[in-house]
Design a protein around this motif. Structure first.
Motif, mmCIF file in Angstrom:
data_model
loop_
_atom_site.group_PDB
_atom_site.id
_atom_site.type_symbol
_atom_site.label_atom_id
_atom_site.label_comp_id
_atom_site.label_asym_id
_atom_site.label_seq_id
_atom_site.Cartn_x
_atom_site.Cartn_y
_atom_site.Cartn_z
ATOM 1 N N ASP A 147 0.135 -1.532 4.955
ATOM 2 C CA ASP A 147 0.419 -2.945 4.687
ATOM 3 C C ASP A 147 -0.013 -3.829 5.847
ATOM 4 O O ASP A 147 -0.638 -4.874 5.663
ATOM 5 C CB ASP A 147 1.920 -3.149 4.428
ATOM 6 C CG ASP A 147 2.331 -2.663 3.039
ATOM 7 O OD1 ASP A 147 1.443 -2.184 2.295
ATOM 8 O OD2 ASP A 147 3.527 -2.772 2.705
ATOM 9 N N ARG A 172 12.158 2.395 2.937
ATOM 10 C CA ARG A 172 11.488 3.680 2.775
ATOM 11 C C ARG A 172 11.881 4.653 3.878
ATOM 12 O O ARG A 172 11.513 5.816 3.843
ATOM 13 C CB ARG A 172 9.965 3.477 2.816
ATOM 14 C CG ARG A 172 9.334 3.046 1.503
ATOM 15 C CD ARG A 172 7.812 3.163 1.596
ATOM 16 N NE ARG A 172 7.276 2.386 2.710
ATOM 17 C CZ ARG A 172 6.663 1.201 2.578
ATOM 18 N NH1 ARG A 172 6.520 0.665 1.381
ATOM 19 N NH2 ARG A 172 6.211 0.568 3.636
ATOM 20 N N THR A 225 0.813 -1.209 0.000
ATOM 21 C CA THR A 225 0.000 0.000 0.000
ATOM 22 C C THR A 225 0.849 1.264 0.000
ATOM 23 O O THR A 225 0.326 2.356 -0.153
ATOM 24 C CB THR A 225 -0.911 0.039 1.244
ATOM 25 O OG1 THR A 225 -0.086 0.109 2.417
ATOM 26 C CG2 THR A 225 -1.769 -1.206 1.306
ATOM 27 N N GLY A 226 2.142 1.118 0.208
ATOM 28 C CA GLY A 226 3.013 2.284 0.217
ATOM 29 C C GLY A 226 3.408 2.730 1.606
ATOM 30 O O GLY A 226 4.337 3.505 1.778
ATOM 31 N N SER A 227 2.705 2.247 2.614
ATOM 32 C CA SER A 227 3.092 2.591 3.984
ATOM 33 C C SER A 227 3.088 1.337 4.853
ATOM 34 O O SER A 227 2.348 0.389 4.573
ATOM 35 C CB SER A 227 2.127 3.614 4.581
ATOM 36 O OG SER A 227 0.918 3.008 4.968
ATOM 37 N N LEU A 228 3.914 1.358 5.892
ATOM 38 C CA LEU A 228 3.969 0.210 6.793
ATOM 39 C C LEU A 228 2.612 -0.020 7.448
ATOM 40 O O LEU A 228 2.116 -1.147 7.491
ATOM 41 C CB LEU A 228 5.037 0.448 7.868
ATOM 42 C CG LEU A 228 5.177 -0.627 8.944
ATOM 43 C CD1 LEU A 228 5.467 -1.986 8.322
ATOM 44 C CD2 LEU A 228 6.271 -0.264 9.944
ATOM 45 N N ARG A 229 2.021 1.070 7.931
ATOM 46 C CA ARG A 229 0.733 0.925 8.589
ATOM 47 C C ARG A 229 -0.314 0.353 7.647
ATOM 48 O O ARG A 229 -1.086 -0.537 8.015
ATOM 49 C CB ARG A 229 0.246 2.283 9.117
ATOM 50 C CG ARG A 229 -1.029 2.172 9.923
ATOM 51 C CD ARG A 229 -1.511 3.512 10.465
ATOM 52 N NE ARG A 229 -2.653 3.346 11.356
ATOM 53 C CZ ARG A 229 -3.899 3.143 10.938
ATOM 54 N NH1 ARG A 229 -4.162 3.079 9.643
ATOM 55 N NH2 ARG A 229 -4.877 2.986 11.821
ATOM 56 N N ALA A 254 9.544 -1.221 4.574
ATOM 57 C CA ALA A 254 9.399 -0.045 5.427
ATOM 58 C C ALA A 254 10.766 0.507 5.826
ATOM 59 O O ALA A 254 10.961 1.725 5.907
ATOM 60 C CB ALA A 254 8.579 -0.394 6.670
ATOM 61 N N GLU A 301 10.874 4.376 7.004
ATOM 62 C CA GLU A 301 9.810 4.527 7.997
ATOM 63 C C GLU A 301 10.251 4.060 9.382
ATOM 64 O O GLU A 301 9.776 4.569 10.396
ATOM 65 C CB GLU A 301 8.568 3.731 7.569
ATOM 66 C CG GLU A 301 7.789 4.361 6.435
ATOM 67 C CD GLU A 301 6.440 3.668 6.260
ATOM 68 O OE1 GLU A 301 5.515 3.957 7.044
ATOM 69 O OE2 GLU A 301 6.314 2.832 5.344
#
Lengths: 193, 193
Positions: free
Chosen positions: B88, B145, B82-86, B142, B147
């Motif tokens: 996903d 990225r 989804t582009g973010s850890l949260r 993540a 994050e």
DNA sequence: TGCTAAACGCAAGTGTGACTTGCGTTAGCA
DNA sequence: TGCTAACGCAAGTCACACTTGCGTTTAGCA
């Protein structure tokens, strides 16, 4: 329909002795075999108490095992007060981890997850309600000390701490590392970042 | 001893059909009764396949159930991006939660925690190894990225996410709230603070 | 399309473990 | 010391996992 007897119970002497012997035998056997192999016949043989006596006293295998495990786990609580949230949690979770590493502790987790009868269900609810209530006081104190803003996620946090360990031993069948308590508490307190 | 036959297998037609009918019957029955009540006799009666045939094909009840559950769960993965850890994590955990709410999902958790034979143990190890590997890639991305600093606690974090849900349904026998995925992910990501 | 043997149906049986029951014996407790 | 609850013992019921010998169906190949 014979004449009805008054049925005065006799909790003393022999009855109490029998109960202790049966429970002691069950605990011993839990150290020698997986919880699923703990049959009433084996407990009877080991304890010297006849199988029919056990059934007359406890009714079902589930009830007996429930009684055994609650007897064992009854001693092991009293919420600590180390002065910090992290200290209280580590101490609490480490104690649970120590217990879960014993045969009786593993059996409690195993049988608590598998027993399906009503009696066990009632006991289980009471058991966890008590544990979660004690955990709540730990978070409550931390809130009053100003360590955390609010204790709204206390229940879920405690559930994550306990649940991770249960999952580890029940579903993954892997041992709890020595530092599991510290690592878990730090994770739940600080997050992954 | 007897004349050895070449034993050429016949995976086609009837054999495959029988297998499907048995598995379908088992899944149906899981929707009607607790997993512990899923006997081979009942599966035989519902499927129309004879009990002795089931035993010749699978050997043991455990092997059959293992086969059934892996068939069901096989479809349900592929790590999201989804582009973010949260994002996903929420997607992953919500999918697991949805599965655990189904009878077959609950049965997978229940029987995975109770089955004690070697076959199931092997399958269980492979199953979780696969899940944890897929989770690792999420945390790995993540990290790339930026994050999170490192993915060292990724395994424990994932174990906490999954373990809390398993604990909730197996040991506490309580339902998974609709927002369980978001709440858990936020807890594990940010901590209690 | 016909043959062969794998896969299946069926009946009968084994073994284990939970749980029950009638009856005689032991031992708390008033 | 007597009454009877609690126990030992033997015998049995029931459910379920798992097996086996034998006759029948049918997949797969020539």
């Amino acid at each position: 329909m014979g004449g009805m007897s008054n049925a005065i119970p006799r909790p003393g002497g022999r009855t109490a002795r029998t109960r202790k012997e049966v429970i002691a035998a069950a605990i011993t056997l839990l150290g020698e075999m997986p919880p699923a192999d703990l049959t009433v016949g084996r407990i009877a043989a080991r304890s010297g108490v006849h199988e029919s006596t056990i059934y007359r006293k406890w009714g079902t295998r589930e009830a007996l095992i429930t009684d055994v495990l609650l007897t064992v786990s009854a001693e092991r609580l009293t919420p600590p007060d180390t002065g910090s949230l992290r200290g209280d949690l580590v101490e609490t979770i480490a104690a649970v981890a120590d217990f879960l590493r014993t045969p009786a502790g593993y059996a409690l987790a195993y049988l608590g997850a598998t027993a399906d009868d009503k009696t066990t269900a009632t006991v289980r609810d009471a058991f966890w309600a008590d544990r979660f209530a004690k955990a709540q006081t730990i978070f409550q104190r931390a809130t009053e000390r100003g360590e955390i803003d609010d204790a709204s996620s206390a229940q879920l946090a405690y559930e994550a701490l306990i649940g991770t360990m249960h999952f580890r031993i029940l579903s993954r069948r892997r041992p709890l590392d020595p530092d599991i308590a510290e690592r878990l508490v730090d994770l739940i307190l600080n997050g992954v970042r």
